[in-house]
Design a protein around this motif. Structure first.
Motif, PDB file in Angstrom:
ATOM      1  N   UNK A  81       0.887  -1.162   0.000  1.00 32.64           N
ATOM      2  CA  UNK A  81       0.000   0.000   0.000  1.00 32.64           C
ATOM      3  C   UNK A  81       0.922   1.209   0.000  1.00 32.64           C
ATOM      4  N   UNK A  82       1.220   1.671  -1.175  1.00 33.46           N
ATOM      5  CA  UNK A  82       2.074   2.831  -1.343  1.00 33.46           C
ATOM      6  C   UNK A  82       3.491   2.478  -1.743  1.00 33.46           C
ATOM      7  N   UNK A  83       4.108   3.425  -2.425  1.00 35.62           N
ATOM      8  CA  UNK A  83       5.478   3.253  -2.891  1.00 35.62           C
ATOM      9  C   UNK A  83       6.480   3.085  -1.748  1.00 35.62           C
ATOM     10  N   UNK A  84       6.378   3.832  -0.636  1.00 35.41           N
ATOM     11  CA  UNK A  84       7.334   3.610   0.452  1.00 35.41           C
ATOM     12  C   UNK A  84       7.308   2.162   0.952  1.00 35.41           C
ATOM     13  N   UNK A  85       6.112   1.578   1.074  1.00 32.68           N
ATOM     14  CA  UNK A  85       6.018   0.189   1.534  1.00 32.68           C
ATOM     15  C   UNK A  85       6.645  -0.763   0.525  1.00 32.68           C
ATOM     16  N   UNK A  86       6.430  -0.526  -0.767  1.00 34.37           N
ATOM     17  CA  UNK A  86       7.055  -1.366  -1.792  1.00 34.37           C
ATOM     18  C   UNK A  86       8.576  -1.274  -1.701  1.00 34.37           C
ATOM     19  N   UNK A  87       9.094  -0.071  -1.563  1.00 31.06           N
ATOM     20  CA  UNK A  87      10.550   0.088  -1.493  1.00 31.06           C
ATOM     21  C   UNK A  87      11.126  -0.587  -0.258  1.00 31.06           C
ATOM     22  N   UNK A  88      10.424  -0.539   0.866  1.00 30.16           N
ATOM     23  CA  UNK A  88      10.897  -1.258   2.060  1.00 30.16           C
ATOM     24  C   UNK A  88      10.943  -2.766   1.793  1.00 30.16           C
TER      25      UNK A  88
END
Length: 174
Positions: A81-88
């Protein structure tokens, strides 16, 4: 353009880490076949992997868009849910696709393989996270969150192969 995508483009070392071992590249946003969401919501490919998989933003919004991953074999899952979560996810467990059951044991095996090839993986990951301003969760937490997103919010997100009207199979189940 999304601020985190702009930050990725500005930091070669971070983009290199996400390209490998993350197998994530911003210049691969075109999917191999015509697809749409069963709900009719917007679908925007923005990155991909070397095997023909694509990351899509779903619906409207900014970096908080849900992110769907579709492989080139007809499988898909909501992965963040969101780009920051994908990057993590990509920073902490870039081998997530090698862990179909999302267990700590699978992840440890995949991590060992990657560490053998890239002994400085943790240092490179930490520098990439710092460049993006991201705090990193534990590997167990990131895999648990992936399962939660895929089987919770993602249970109603269905990617459809447009020419035949057939849904993709779920990459992550129960």
């Amino acid at each position: 353009m999304h601020p985190l995508i702009t930050a990725l483009a500005a930091h070669d070392e971070t983009a290199d880490f996400l390209a490998w071992p993350g197998d994530f590249a911003l210049d691969r946003g075109d999917h191999v076949e015509e697809v749409h969401l069963a709900s009719g919501a917007a679908l925007e490919g923005f990155a991909g992997d070397g095997a023909g998989g694509t990351y899509f933003f779903c619906g409207e919004g900014g970096e908080e868009h849900p992110v769907l991953y579709a492989d080139s074999e007809g499988g898909a899952a909501l992965v963040a849910i969101g780009l920051p979560e994908l990057l993590r996810l990509l920073l902490v467990a870039p081998w997530w696709r090698d862990c179909p059951a999302l267990t700590a044991e699978e992840s440890a095996e995949a991590a060992a393989d990657h560490l053998e090839d890239m002994p400085d993986l943790a240092d490179r990951r930490d520098r990439a996270a710092a460049a993006l301003g991201l705090a990193l969760p534990s590997e167990a937490d990131v895999l648990a969150r992936l399962r939660e997103v895929a089987t919770g919010a993602g249970k109603d997100v269905v990617l459809v192969y447009t020419p035949e009207g057939t849904p993709y199979r779920r990459l992550i189940t129960g």
